[in-house]
Scaffold this motif. Structure first.
Motif, PDB file in Angstrom:
ATOM      1  N   GLY A 169       6.991  -5.808  -0.135  1.00 61.77           N
ATOM      2  CA  GLY A 169       5.951  -5.310  -0.501  1.00 61.77           C
ATOM      3  C   GLY A 169       5.961  -3.814  -1.075  1.00 61.77           C
ATOM      4  N   MET A 170       6.889  -2.997  -0.710  1.00 61.14           N
ATOM      5  CA  MET A 170       7.259  -1.758  -1.352  1.00 61.14           C
ATOM      6  C   MET A 170       7.699  -1.950  -2.569  1.00 61.14           C
ATOM      7  SD  MET A 170       8.262   0.816   1.987  1.00 61.14           S
ATOM      8  CE  MET A 170       8.577   2.379   0.958  1.00 61.14           C
ATOM      9  N   LEU A 202      -1.783  -3.618  -6.330  1.00 57.38           N
ATOM     10  CA  LEU A 202      -3.140  -3.143  -5.991  1.00 57.38           C
ATOM     11  C   LEU A 202      -4.014  -4.426  -5.561  1.00 57.38           C
ATOM     12  CD1 LEU A 202      -5.359  -1.141  -5.047  1.00 57.38           C
ATOM     13  CD2 LEU A 202      -5.719  -0.865  -7.715  1.00 57.38           C
ATOM     14  N   LYS A 203      -4.008  -5.383  -6.822  1.00 58.98           N
ATOM     15  CA  LYS A 203      -4.986  -6.756  -6.826  1.00 58.98           C
ATOM     16  C   LYS A 203      -4.568  -7.550  -5.444  1.00 58.98           C
ATOM     17  CE  LYS A 203      -5.786  -6.508 -11.639  1.00 58.98           C
ATOM     18  NZ  LYS A 203      -5.486  -7.069 -12.800  1.00 58.98           N
ATOM     19  N   ALA A 204      -3.100  -7.671  -5.098  1.00 52.80           N
ATOM     20  CA  ALA A 204      -2.792  -8.683  -4.528  1.00 52.80           C
ATOM     21  C   ALA A 204      -2.898  -7.984  -3.063  1.00 52.80           C
ATOM     22  CB  ALA A 204      -1.183  -8.688  -4.362  1.00 52.80           C
ATOM     23  N   GLU A 205      -2.937  -6.487  -2.801  1.00 52.02           N
ATOM     24  CA  GLU A 205      -3.214  -6.054  -1.500  1.00 52.02           C
ATOM     25  C   GLU A 205      -4.487  -6.372  -0.864  1.00 52.02           C
ATOM     26  OE1 GLU A 205      -4.590  -3.264   1.478  1.00 52.02           O
ATOM     27  OE2 GLU A 205      -5.336  -3.122  -0.463  1.00 52.02           O
ATOM     28  N   ARG A 206      -5.676  -6.263  -1.889  1.00 51.87           N
ATOM     29  CA  ARG A 206      -7.033  -6.700  -1.494  1.00 51.87           C
ATOM     30  C   ARG A 206      -7.029  -8.050  -1.032  1.00 51.87           C
ATOM     31  NH1 ARG A 206      -9.631  -4.847  -7.492  1.00 51.87           N
ATOM     32  NH2 ARG A 206      -9.338  -2.595  -7.190  1.00 51.87           N
ATOM     33  N   ALA A 207      -6.426  -8.964  -1.618  1.00 53.44           N
ATOM     34  CA  ALA A 207      -6.450 -10.387  -1.200  1.00 53.44           C
ATOM     35  C   ALA A 207      -5.644 -10.509   0.297  1.00 53.44           C
ATOM     36  CB  ALA A 207      -5.493 -11.201  -2.272  1.00 53.44           C
ATOM     37  N   THR A 250       0.739  -1.290  -0.014  1.00 51.88           N
ATOM     38  CA  THR A 250      -0.166   0.024  -0.002  1.00 51.88           C
ATOM     39  C   THR A 250       0.911   1.165  -0.061  1.00 51.88           C
ATOM     40  OG1 THR A 250      -0.066   0.137   2.324  1.00 51.88           O
ATOM     41  CG2 THR A 250      -1.699  -1.164   1.587  1.00 51.88           C
ATOM     42  N   LEU A 251       2.245   1.189   0.026  1.00 51.14           N
ATOM     43  CA  LEU A 251       3.094   2.441   0.542  1.00 51.14           C
ATOM     44  C   LEU A 251       4.185   2.638  -0.860  1.00 51.14           C
ATOM     45  CD1 LEU A 251       3.541   4.098   3.062  1.00 51.14           C
ATOM     46  CD2 LEU A 251       5.570   2.547   3.273  1.00 51.14           C
ATOM     47  N   THR A 252       4.337   3.880  -0.841  1.00 53.66           N
ATOM     48  CA  THR A 252       5.150   4.302  -2.024  1.00 53.66           C
ATOM     49  C   THR A 252       6.105   5.463  -1.160  1.00 53.66           C
ATOM     50  OG1 THR A 252       3.972   6.325  -2.646  1.00 53.66           O
ATOM     51  CG2 THR A 252       3.559   4.054  -3.839  1.00 53.66           C
ATOM     52  N   ALA A 253       7.303   5.532  -1.829  1.00 50.04           N
ATOM     53  CA  ALA A 253       8.207   6.468  -1.291  1.00 50.04           C
ATOM     54  C   ALA A 253       7.557   7.936  -1.077  1.00 50.04           C
ATOM     55  CB  ALA A 253       9.512   6.424  -1.943  1.00 50.04           C
TER      56      ALA A 253
END
Length: 314
Positions: free
Chosen positions: A155-156, A167-172, A25-28
């Motif tokens: 993850g980052m 994004l798709k993986a984060e939902r799962a 979920t995170l970006t620099a």
């Protein structure tokens, strides 16, 4: 107490995957945006690391909890927020970017502070320390690095390299986190046998109070610091929603005691009460139109639109 192999085996890899989800979920850019105005970030992190364990201690003493539950409450009080806090902040129309950054920073800091707080709690209750595995601060830090710092970094990287797939993986992963917590709670209840309901009842009041006091502390400190209202919501949620799976990991996997994990398991059930309160508070104060305008303004930062797509506009 019967050991439950399901809990012992499932917990570490499941927590690793959940922490990868936080990194997804995170970006620099999220870090750079919050570092430009770091008051909320600094305030929430200090309160998370220093104040919340003291609140846990105060509640354990005030409620005269049995030693094992008192130590378990100290453990969950020292835990950072989890991915649930990010979703709750979004539903409350709060500052989601700040919420995510707070979760990651608190998780990284907890690699050092959580084993120290746990060790101090065991020294406070030597009768509990005698009945559990010896806690090595250095080995515990190494374990937390493996299940917190490393997966967040992975993850980052995935988010940076393959943003759409992330994004798709984060939902799962979000769904997985809920399922894993439910399995862990059931496994712990089964392992406690006849003692289960007594211990759950004893820990219930303490867990509810810890979540409510944490939420109110976050809101109060944010008001004193004159943070914007959306950031106030993020700080309140972050201090009121703990990563129960991490508390269970400390109790079950590192210390070898399912009893120590009871407060964390109960907290995972009851903390939603304070979540509902702050969601209602945020949605009453911030209209849907205002929320959508804010999300549109944040589009330049590259985070809000993806959050909206994942969770739906509340």
């Amino acid at each position: 107490m019967d050991q439950n192999p399901l809990v012992d085996i499932v917990l570490p890899p499941a927590l690793f995957i959940i922490m990868v989800g936080i990194g997804l979920t995170l970006t620099a850019r999220d870090f750079s945006r919050e570092f430009k105005g770091p008051r909320g970030m600094i305030l929430a992190t200090l309160a998370q690391v220093l104040v919340m364990p003291l609140i846990g201690l105060g509640l354990a003493v005030a409620l005269s909890l049995p030693p094992v539950l008192a130590v378990g409450l100290m453990i969950i009080a020292a835990c950072p927020g989890g991915t649930t806090s990010n979703l709750i902040t979004y539903l409350a129309r709060g500052n989601v970017a700040l919420s995510i950054v707070l979760t990651v920073i608190a998780s990284l800091v907890a690699v050092i502070t959580l084993p120290i707080a746990t060790n101090l709690a065991l020294q406070w209750q030597p009768s509990v320390a005698d009945g559990v595995a010896e806690l090595s601060v250095l080995s515990t830090i190494a374990t937390l690095v493996a299940v917190v710092l490393l997966p967040v970094s992975i993850g980052m990287f995935i988010r940076h390299r393959w943003p759409r797939q992330a994004l798709k993986a984060e939902r799962a992963v979000s769904v997985l986190g809920t399922v894993v917590l439910a399995i862990l709670i059931i496994g712990i209840i089964v392992s406690l046998g006849d003692e289960a309901w007594t211990m759950l009842a004893q820990a219930g009041v303490a867990a509810v109070l810890l979540s409510l006091v944490g939420t109110l502390l976050g809101v109060g400190l944010a008001r004193l610091a004159r943070l914007p209202f959306r950031s106030l919501l993020a700080v309140g949620v972050e201090l009121g929603q703990k990563k129960s799976t991490l508390g269970i990991l400390i109790g079950v996997t590192i210390l070898g005691s399912h009893e120590l994990a009871v407060p964390s398991a109960v907290y995972g059930l009851v903390s939603f009460a304070s979540a509902l309160l702050i969601i209602a508070y945020g949605r009453k104060r911030i209209s849907k139109a205002e929320h959508l305008r804010t999300l549109a303004a944040e589009t330049v930062g590259g985070h809000a639109p993806e959050t909206t797509e994942a969770a739906g506009t509340p």
